[in-house]
Design a protein around this motif. Sequence first.
Motif, PDB file in Angstrom:
ATOM      1  N   PHE A   1     -27.381 -92.451 -46.256  1.00  0.00           N
ATOM      2  CA  PHE A   1     -26.133 -93.032 -45.775  1.00  0.00           C
ATOM      3  C   PHE A   1     -25.815 -92.548 -44.365  1.00  0.00           C
ATOM      4  CE2 PHE A   1     -21.499 -92.875 -45.290  1.00  0.00           C
ATOM      5  CZ  PHE A   1     -21.169 -94.198 -45.545  1.00  0.00           C
ATOM      6  N   VAL A   2     -26.171 -91.318 -44.056  1.00  0.00           N
ATOM      7  CA  VAL A   2     -25.948 -90.768 -42.720  1.00  0.00           C
ATOM      8  C   VAL A   2     -27.022 -91.236 -41.749  1.00  0.00           C
ATOM      9  CG1 VAL A   2     -25.832 -88.635 -41.373  1.00  0.00           C
ATOM     10  CG2 VAL A   2     -24.722 -88.754 -43.609  1.00  0.00           C
ATOM     11  N   ALA A   3     -28.277 -91.286 -42.213  1.00  0.00           N
ATOM     12  CA  ALA A   3     -29.400 -91.565 -41.309  1.00  0.00           C
ATOM     13  C   ALA A   3     -29.469 -93.022 -40.872  1.00  0.00           C
ATOM     14  CB  ALA A   3     -30.711 -91.164 -41.984  1.00  0.00           C
ATOM     15  N   ILE A   4     -29.208 -93.946 -41.782  1.00  0.00           N
ATOM     16  CA  ILE A   4     -29.395 -95.366 -41.457  1.00  0.00           C
ATOM     17  C   ILE A   4     -28.492 -95.824 -40.310  1.00  0.00           C
ATOM     18  CG2 ILE A   4     -29.118 -97.709 -42.362  1.00  0.00           C
ATOM     19  CD1 ILE A   4     -30.154 -96.677 -45.038  1.00  0.00           C
ATOM     20  N   PRO A   5     -27.182 -95.534 -40.320  1.00  0.00           N
ATOM     21  CA  PRO A   5     -26.364 -95.932 -39.158  1.00  0.00           C
ATOM     22  C   PRO A   5     -26.814 -95.258 -37.865  1.00  0.00           C
ATOM     23  CG  PRO A   5     -24.968 -95.386 -41.033  1.00  0.00           C
ATOM     24  CD  PRO A   5     -26.346 -94.948 -41.390  1.00  0.00           C
ATOM     25  N   ALA A   6     -27.275 -94.003 -37.957  1.00  0.00           N
ATOM     26  CA  ALA A   6     -27.712 -93.299 -36.750  1.00  0.00           C
ATOM     27  C   ALA A   6     -28.931 -93.977 -36.139  1.00  0.00           C
ATOM     28  CB  ALA A   6     -28.025 -91.841 -37.082  1.00  0.00           C
ATOM     29  N   VAL A   7     -29.888 -94.373 -36.979  1.00  0.00           N
ATOM     30  CA  VAL A   7     -31.100 -95.028 -36.471  1.00  0.00           C
ATOM     31  C   VAL A   7     -30.771 -96.397 -35.887  1.00  0.00           C
ATOM     32  CG1 VAL A   7     -33.334 -95.993 -37.129  1.00  0.00           C
ATOM     33  CG2 VAL A   7     -32.617 -93.778 -38.040  1.00  0.00           C
ATOM     34  N   LEU A   8     -29.962 -97.171 -36.599  1.00  0.00           N
ATOM     35  CA  LEU A   8     -29.598 -98.496 -36.106  1.00  0.00           C
ATOM     36  C   LEU A   8     -28.815 -98.406 -34.799  1.00  0.00           C
ATOM     37  CD1 LEU A   8     -28.540-100.269 -39.442  1.00  0.00           C
ATOM     38  CD2 LEU A   8     -30.681-100.525 -38.177  1.00  0.00           C
ATOM     39  N   ALA A   9     -27.884 -97.456 -34.726  1.00  0.00           N
ATOM     40  CA  ALA A   9     -27.096 -97.296 -33.504  1.00  0.00           C
ATOM     41  C   ALA A   9     -27.966 -96.826 -32.349  1.00  0.00           C
ATOM     42  CB  ALA A   9     -25.960 -96.301 -33.748  1.00  0.00           C
ATOM     43  N   TYR A  10     -28.903 -95.933 -32.631  1.00  0.00           N
ATOM     44  CA  TYR A  10     -29.808 -95.451 -31.576  1.00  0.00           C
ATOM     45  C   TYR A  10     -30.597 -96.620 -30.981  1.00  0.00           C
ATOM     46  CZ  TYR A  10     -33.723 -93.081 -29.336  1.00  0.00           C
ATOM     47  OH  TYR A  10     -34.676 -92.663 -28.434  1.00  0.00           O
ATOM     48  N   ASN A  11     -31.177 -97.457 -31.840  1.00  0.00           N
ATOM     49  CA  ASN A  11     -31.945 -98.604 -31.346  1.00  0.00           C
ATOM     50  C   ASN A  11     -31.056 -99.572 -30.567  1.00  0.00           C
ATOM     51  OD1 ASN A  11     -34.288 -97.633 -32.554  1.00  0.00           O
ATOM     52  ND2 ASN A  11     -33.924 -98.737 -34.461  1.00  0.00           N
ATOM     53  N   PHE A  12     -29.841 -99.794 -31.055  1.00  0.00           N
ATOM     54  CA  PHE A  12     -28.916-100.697 -30.371  1.00  0.00           C
ATOM     55  C   PHE A  12     -28.542-100.167 -28.993  1.00  0.00           C
ATOM     56  CE2 PHE A  12     -24.456-101.548 -29.323  1.00  0.00           C
ATOM     57  CZ  PHE A  12     -24.481-102.928 -29.201  1.00  0.00           C
ATOM     58  N   LEU A  13     -28.218 -98.877 -28.910  1.00  0.00           N
ATOM     59  CA  LEU A  13     -27.791 -98.302 -27.636  1.00  0.00           C
ATOM     60  C   LEU A  13     -28.947 -98.198 -26.655  1.00  0.00           C
ATOM     61  CD1 LEU A  13     -25.381 -95.506 -28.921  1.00  0.00           C
ATOM     62  CD2 LEU A  13     -24.770 -97.678 -27.855  1.00  0.00           C
ATOM     63  N   VAL A  14     -30.132 -97.863 -27.144  1.00  0.00           N
ATOM     64  CA  VAL A  14     -31.301 -97.808 -26.255  1.00  0.00           C
ATOM     65  C   VAL A  14     -31.582 -99.187 -25.675  1.00  0.00           C
ATOM     66  CG1 VAL A  14     -33.804 -97.485 -26.206  1.00  0.00           C
ATOM     67  CG2 VAL A  14     -32.361 -95.783 -27.309  1.00  0.00           C
ATOM     68  N   ARG A  15     -31.499-100.212 -26.526  1.00  0.00           N
ATOM     69  CA  ARG A  15     -31.703-101.572 -26.047  1.00  0.00           C
ATOM     70  C   ARG A  15     -30.618-101.958 -25.040  1.00  0.00           C
ATOM     71  NH1 ARG A  15     -34.871-105.516 -24.361  1.00  0.00           N
ATOM     72  NH2 ARG A  15     -33.910-107.572 -24.600  1.00  0.00           N
ATOM     73  N   GLY A  16     -29.375-101.587 -25.327  1.00  0.00           N
ATOM     74  CA  GLY A  16     -28.293-101.890 -24.393  1.00  0.00           C
ATOM     75  C   GLY A  16     -28.467-101.189 -23.065  1.00  0.00           C
ATOM     76  N   ASN A  17     -28.879 -99.922 -23.101  1.00  0.00           N
ATOM     77  CA  ASN A  17     -29.123 -99.189 -21.857  1.00  0.00           C
ATOM     78  C   ASN A  17     -30.279 -99.790 -21.073  1.00  0.00           C
ATOM     79  OD1 ASN A  17     -27.067 -97.488 -22.563  1.00  0.00           O
ATOM     80  ND2 ASN A  17     -28.360 -95.745 -23.072  1.00  0.00           N
ATOM     81  N   LYS A  18     -31.280-100.290 -21.795  1.00  0.00           N
ATOM     82  CA  LYS A  18     -32.429-100.899 -21.115  1.00  0.00           C
ATOM     83  C   LYS A  18     -32.026-102.167 -20.385  1.00  0.00           C
ATOM     84  CE  LYS A  18     -37.141-102.563 -21.945  1.00  0.00           C
ATOM     85  NZ  LYS A  18     -38.205-102.787 -22.977  1.00  0.00           N
ATOM     86  N   THR A  19     -31.244-103.016 -21.034  1.00  0.00           N
ATOM     87  CA  THR A  19     -30.797-104.245 -20.365  1.00  0.00           C
ATOM     88  C   THR A  19     -29.869-103.923 -19.200  1.00  0.00           C
ATOM     89  OG1 THR A  19     -28.977-104.480 -21.950  1.00  0.00           O
ATOM     90  CG2 THR A  19     -31.042-105.616 -22.458  1.00  0.00           C
ATOM     91  N   LEU A  20     -29.039-102.877 -19.352  1.00  0.00           N
ATOM     92  CA  LEU A  20     -28.172-102.463 -18.254  1.00  0.00           C
ATOM     93  C   LEU A  20     -29.007-101.991 -17.072  1.00  0.00           C
ATOM     94  CD1 LEU A  20     -25.340-101.814 -17.135  1.00  0.00           C
ATOM     95  CD2 LEU A  20     -25.533 -99.564 -18.225  1.00  0.00           C
ATOM     96  N   ALA A  21     -30.047-101.214 -17.342  1.00  0.00           N
ATOM     97  CA  ALA A  21     -30.924-100.728 -16.281  1.00  0.00           C
ATOM     98  C   ALA A  21     -31.645-101.879 -15.589  1.00  0.00           C
ATOM     99  CB  ALA A  21     -31.935 -99.729 -16.850  1.00  0.00           C
ATOM    100  N   GLN A  22     -32.047-102.891 -16.343  1.00  0.00           N
ATOM    101  CA  GLN A  22     -32.703-104.055 -15.741  1.00  0.00           C
ATOM    102  C   GLN A  22     -31.759-104.813 -14.823  1.00  0.00           C
ATOM    103  OE1 GLN A  22     -34.011-106.109 -19.263  1.00  0.00           O
ATOM    104  NE2 GLN A  22     -35.952-105.006 -19.387  1.00  0.00           N
ATOM    105  N   ASP A  23     -30.512-104.984 -15.255  1.00  0.00           N
ATOM    106  CA  ASP A  23     -29.521-105.661 -14.407  1.00  0.00           C
ATOM    107  C   ASP A  23     -29.250-104.848 -13.139  1.00  0.00           C
ATOM    108  OD1 ASP A  23     -29.343-107.626 -16.318  1.00  0.00           O
ATOM    109  OD2 ASP A  23     -27.534-106.801 -17.257  1.00  0.00           O
ATOM    110  N   MET A  24     -29.147-103.544 -13.309  1.00  0.00           N
ATOM    111  CA  MET A  24     -28.897-102.678 -12.153  1.00  0.00           C
ATOM    112  C   MET A  24     -30.073-102.701 -11.180  1.00  0.00           C
ATOM    113  SD  MET A  24     -25.882-101.132 -12.380  1.00  0.00           S
ATOM    114  CE  MET A  24     -26.074 -99.580 -11.498  1.00  0.00           C
ATOM    115  N   ASP A  25     -31.280-102.718 -11.717  1.00  0.00           N
ATOM    116  CA  ASP A  25     -32.467-102.724 -10.863  1.00  0.00           C
ATOM    117  C   ASP A  25     -32.551-104.015 -10.055  1.00  0.00           C
ATOM    118  OD1 ASP A  25     -35.136-101.366 -10.250  1.00  0.00           O
ATOM    119  OD2 ASP A  25     -35.808-103.343 -10.907  1.00  0.00           O
ATOM    120  N   ALA A  26     -32.254-105.136 -10.706  1.00  0.00           N
ATOM    121  CA  ALA A  26     -32.279-106.410  -9.985  1.00  0.00           C
ATOM    122  C   ALA A  26     -31.199-106.450  -8.903  1.00  0.00           C
ATOM    123  CB  ALA A  26     -32.078-107.567 -10.977  1.00  0.00           C
ATOM    124  N   PHE A  27     -30.005-105.946  -9.229  1.00  0.00           N
ATOM    125  CA  PHE A  27     -28.929-105.920  -8.238  1.00  0.00           C
ATOM    126  C   PHE A  27     -29.277-104.983  -7.089  1.00  0.00           C
ATOM    127  CE2 PHE A  27     -25.094-103.839  -6.620  1.00  0.00           C
ATOM    128  CZ  PHE A  27     -24.373-104.941  -6.170  1.00  0.00           C
TER     129      PHE A  27
END
Length: 219
Positions: free
Chosen positions: A180-206
Amino acid sequence: MNLGLVFQSGDYVLISVFVLLVLMSIVTWTVIIIRAIRLSQAKSGNRTVKPLIWNAKTLEEAVQKAKSVDAPMSALTLEAVRAHQNYNKHKDTQIAAAVPLNEYLVRQIRNSMSQILRRFDGGLTALASIGATAPFIGLFGTVWGIYHALINISQSGQMSIAAVAGPIGEALVATAAGLFVAIPAVLAYNFLVRGNKTLAQDMDAFAHDFHVQLLNNKD
């Protein structure tokens, strides 16, 4: 599933496992909420300030537009303009500016972007660690609980299904709690890493486009 019974009948090790899992869950959801809000605000700010910067008629106007919105692109714009002005002011007096303008801006913009994006990495290590260790902590609690349940059963001499199923069933709750503790942590980690990656791509293009704009600036 009666968690109260676990705390009433469990020993200090099993109770410590549940307390640790509760603390890990609190940390997980705190990081999830804070980081998700910050990431959403950053992307929303970028969407707002980007057209304002590109629609500006002069570099000074672009700076003023960037100051009006709190966003990663705003911070990058201000740092890039500051680097451009610093180069023109000190290119004959500082060794740091004794390189072509193109290379100087690339170095300064890259360093600024790294510092800006680093702000969004906080908490990811905690999420990854919790997601990796929480199931094993829960499993340890289960093994410990089953061991002591069997010891107590052997000492009491009661070998009925009811006597075995109750204590062992409560011990298995630790494994469920770990998941119950691990599953939200793993899902949130993947979500935030993906979000940071798209943010970095937008920043790099700008950053690439704004770097070209600064090189061709005639102000």
